[in-house]
Enzyme design. Structure first.
Site, PDB file in Angstrom:
ATOM      1  N   LYS A   1      38.203 -68.280  69.206  1.00 32.23           N
ATOM      2  CA  LYS A   1      38.986 -67.880  68.033  1.00 32.23           C
ATOM      3  C   LYS A   1      39.649 -66.534  68.287  1.00 32.23           C
ATOM      4  O   LYS A   1      39.098 -65.704  69.015  1.00 32.23           O
ATOM      5  CB  LYS A   1      38.053 -67.704  66.822  1.00 32.23           C
ATOM      6  CG  LYS A   1      37.531 -68.983  66.209  1.00 32.23           C
ATOM      7  CD  LYS A   1      36.651 -68.669  65.003  1.00 32.23           C
ATOM      8  CE  LYS A   1      35.983 -69.912  64.437  1.00 32.23           C
ATOM      9  NZ  LYS A   1      36.913 -70.893  63.851  1.00 32.23           N
TER      10      LYS A   1
ATOM     11  N   ARG B   1      30.905 -80.527  63.398  1.00 34.72           N
ATOM     12  CA  ARG B   1      30.716 -81.985  63.366  1.00 34.72           C
ATOM     13  C   ARG B   1      29.845 -82.442  64.533  1.00 34.72           C
ATOM     14  O   ARG B   1      29.173 -83.467  64.446  1.00 34.72           O
ATOM     15  CB  ARG B   1      32.091 -82.681  63.352  1.00 34.72           C
ATOM     16  CG  ARG B   1      32.942 -82.379  64.536  1.00 34.72           C
ATOM     17  CD  ARG B   1      34.433 -82.685  64.291  1.00 34.72           C
ATOM     18  NE  ARG B   1      35.087 -81.629  63.516  1.00 34.72           N
ATOM     19  CZ  ARG B   1      36.367 -81.642  63.179  1.00 34.72           C
ATOM     20  NH1 ARG B   1      37.143 -82.652  63.516  1.00 34.72           N
ATOM     21  NH2 ARG B   1      36.891 -80.659  62.481  1.00 34.72           N
TER      22      ARG B   1
HETATM   23  N1  BES Z   1      33.530 -72.714  61.086  1.00 33.66           N
HETATM   24  C1  BES Z   1      34.862 -73.170  61.240  1.00 33.66           C
HETATM   25  C2  BES Z   1      35.533 -73.476  59.909  1.00 33.66           C
HETATM   26  C3  BES Z   1      35.854 -72.299  59.020  1.00 33.66           C
HETATM   27  C4  BES Z   1      37.104 -71.718  59.064  1.00 33.66           C
HETATM   28  C5  BES Z   1      34.944 -71.848  58.097  1.00 33.66           C
HETATM   29  C6  BES Z   1      37.406 -70.671  58.222  1.00 33.66           C
HETATM   30  C7  BES Z   1      35.245 -70.805  57.256  1.00 33.66           C
HETATM   31  C8  BES Z   1      36.475 -70.222  57.312  1.00 33.66           C
HETATM   32  C9  BES Z   1      34.875 -74.448  62.069  1.00 33.66           C
HETATM   33  O1  BES Z   1      33.881 -74.565  63.010  1.00 33.66           O
HETATM   34  C10 BES Z   1      36.178 -74.479  62.801  1.00 33.66           C
HETATM   35  O2  BES Z   1      36.382 -73.627  63.608  1.00 33.66           O
HETATM   36  N2  BES Z   1      36.994 -75.467  62.497  1.00 33.66           N
HETATM   37  C11 BES Z   1      38.246 -75.622  63.121  1.00 33.66           C
HETATM   38  C12 BES Z   1      38.457 -77.094  63.352  1.00 33.66           C
HETATM   39  C13 BES Z   1      39.619 -77.418  64.212  1.00 33.66           C
HETATM   40  C14 BES Z   1      39.399 -76.909  65.618  1.00 33.66           C
HETATM   41  C15 BES Z   1      39.813 -78.910  64.208  1.00 33.66           C
HETATM   42  C16 BES Z   1      39.322 -75.061  62.200  1.00 33.66           C
HETATM   43  O3  BES Z   1      39.230 -75.213  60.995  1.00 33.66           O
HETATM   44  O4  BES Z   1      40.261 -74.452  62.719  1.00 33.66           O
HETATM   45 MN    MN Z   2      34.407 -73.655  64.859  1.00 33.49          MN
END
Ligand code: BES
Ligand code: MN
Ligand code: ZN
Length: 499
Positions: free
Chosen positions: A279, A353
């Site tokens: 990230k 997931r």
């Molecule tokens: N933990 C994150 C989701 C999240 C984002 C929670 C912002 C709280 C605030 C999750 O693991 C994630 O990174 N999801 C990705 C999924 C994508 C790669 C398909 C996302 O939402 O960008």
């Molecule tokens: Mn994530």
């Protein structure tokens, strides 16, 4: 904070700060009316001066009003379009608590439960008042070396104007306090930083719950056990981390009867860096909250045990840390899940997931639940779609979805359902494995749900995406809300009522 009820005339209380409602256009609530009479028109005179307009949430602290408590807090309740809306009721309780703390009051008598609220009874008003008081006063100061402004409010008396409802009201109060204990437990866990709150820390917390409540049993699966079970997806997520993953399984039995349990499965990523699909720095702040699903499961187990619910409940926390390293899983890696289905990991940041799918399969095989609900801060997409007011809900069984939606409305911890149509499943296609772990930019909440749905086919299943509701992150504010503990507790209470 201690709560009690009184069916006596609340304006006769002494040595407390008395809170009474005042409407716009100088209209008085019943308690304000009583104070006005006792003080020979002090309030009506003051209101005529125009100093206090009575806008919803406005407050004014008065001293030495004749023949009443030493301190009196007026709270604006808006137009006297009785009844109040749910939003306004919550707002006036919230601003009362803020003003009471600002005034350094330690004991308060709050008359606002006498006001009528649209479609809700006294028990509901008491439950909401307790929840809002505790949410407003909540602080997490463990790591502050200097005490900031301490919350002074120690005891709150709420008024019950109908004496014949006192028993029901006391029952509601008890429930509210038990639920609040669960909410607070969840918030405290969530707010811990990830250098303290690791998967092992969550496991230790679960064990201490089992020590505290004889009705709770706990079992923690280590990575070696996961390997034997073939949990290739969960293990892929933890590969890059120095912390050991834990699958924390709790079981609460509040009934001697043999029955299939209701199961909760929580995402417990104690920090989500994204892994090799790293990230950006700004998006990483708030990722200590990526274990809020697991914290919710633990809070629900605690509250259920506290309330001695006559139910059989299982709670599973799938806990790991998502880190990049030389041993981390990489984009395009293919893993075999416990279910036997293979997954191509196209994005290591879609890790929630991956831990959940194996936890769900384990839950299905070991506990054979009649219902399973997973709770996860799963997607940024749900925050874009629903903001911070509603959790995303997907389900393969509409009656279950309806139960959760109703419990959410009742507790003001609401969810909004999204479709789980087959068309969306196609976005998960992989040229090399049974599925990919991401479905592209569009419909991100739904494709995440579609992924999970492939592991819950034999169960009545619902999925709550709480990325926008379990915690506020980004912007100036960061805090855990304890959601969706209130919704899930109401769901369980409703299940008890229907048995
Ligand atoms: N933990 C994150 C989701 C999240 C984002 C929670 C912002 C709280 C605030 C999750 O693991 C994630 O990174 N999801 C990705 C999924 C994508 C790669 C398909 C996302 O939402 O960008
Ligand atoms: Mn994530
Ligand atoms: Zn995550």
């Amino acid at each position: 904070m201690k709560f009690q009820l009184t069916s006596e005339n609340i304006t006769k209380q002494r040595r407390v700060c008395l809170v009474v409602g005042v409407f716009e256009q100088h209209e008085l609530s019943p308690s304000a009316e009583l104070v006005d009479k006792a003080s020979k028109g002090y309030l009506s005179k003051l209101l005529k001066s125009g100093e206090f307009a009575g806008k919803p949430g406005q407050t004014l602290l008065l001293h030495n009003v004749p023949n009443t408590t030493e301190r009196l807090l007026l709270v604006g309740c808006g137009k006297q379009k009785s009844p109040l809306s749910v939003q306004d009721y919550r707002k006036i309780i919230m601003s009362s608590v803020k003003a009471l703390n600002a005034a350094k009051a330690s004991d308060a008598a709050i008359s606002l439960t006498e006001l009528s609220v649209l479609k809700h009874d006294l028990s509901w008003k008491i439950k909401q008042a307790v929840a809002v008081c505790l949410d407003t006063a909540y602080q997490f100061t463990e790591y502050k070396s200097e005490a900031g402004e301490p919350q002074t409010l120690r005891s709150v008396t709420l008024s019950v104007t109908e004496k014949n409802k006192l028993t029901a009201a006391n029952h509601a109060l008890k429930e509210a306090i038990a639920i609040a204990a669960g909410v607070q437990f969840t918030k405290n866990l969530a707010n811990q930083p990830s250098n303290v709150c690791t998967p092992s820390y969550l496991a230790a917390q679960a064990k201490s719950l089992a020590k505290q409540y004889k009705s709770i049993k706990v079992k923690v699966l280590e990575e070696s056990a996961m390997k034997k079970l073939g949990m290739g997806a969960l293990l892929a997520v933890t590969k890059g981390s120095a912390q050991d993953a834990k699958l924390i399984c709790l079981e609460y039995k509040g009934t001697a009867k043999k029955s299939a349990p209701i199961a909760f499965v929580g995402k417990g990523i104690t920090f989500d860096t994204g892994g090799i699909s790293l990230k950006p720095a700004d998006s990483m702040v708030g990722m200590k909250y990526d274990m809020c699903g697991a914290a919710t499961v633990l809070g629900v187990m605690k509250a259920a045990a506290e309330m001695k619910l006559p139910l059989h409940i299982v709670g599973i926390c799938a806990s790991a840390e998502n880190m990049p390293s030389g041993t981390a899983c990489k984009p395009e890696d293919i893993v075999t899940t416990m279910s036997g289905q293979t997954v191509e990991i196209l994005n290591t940041d879609a890790e929630g997931r991956l831990v959940l799918c194996d936890a769900l399969t384990y839950c299905e095989r070991v506990y054979k639940p009649e219902t399973v609900i997973d709770i996860a801060t799963l997607t940024g997409a749900v925050v874009i779609a629903l903001g911070h007011h509603a959790s995303g809900l997907l389900a393969n069984h509409q009656p279950l979805a309806d139960e959760l939606l109703a419990a959410g409305i009742e507790t003001h911890d609401r969810a909004w359902q999204m479709p789980l149509w087959d068309e969306y499943q196609e976005q998960l296609r992989s040229p090399f494995a049974d599925m990919s772990n991401v479905g592209g930019r569009t419909g991100g909440v739904i494709t995440a749900g579609c992924f999970l749905s492939r592991f819950t086919k034999k169960m009545h299943w619902a999925h709550l995406d709480v990325a926008g509701t379990a915690a506020m992150m980004g912007g100036g504010e960061r805090y855990a809300s304890g959601r969706p503990v209130p919704m899930l507790m109401q769901f369980l209470l409703n299940r008890c009522g229907n048995k």
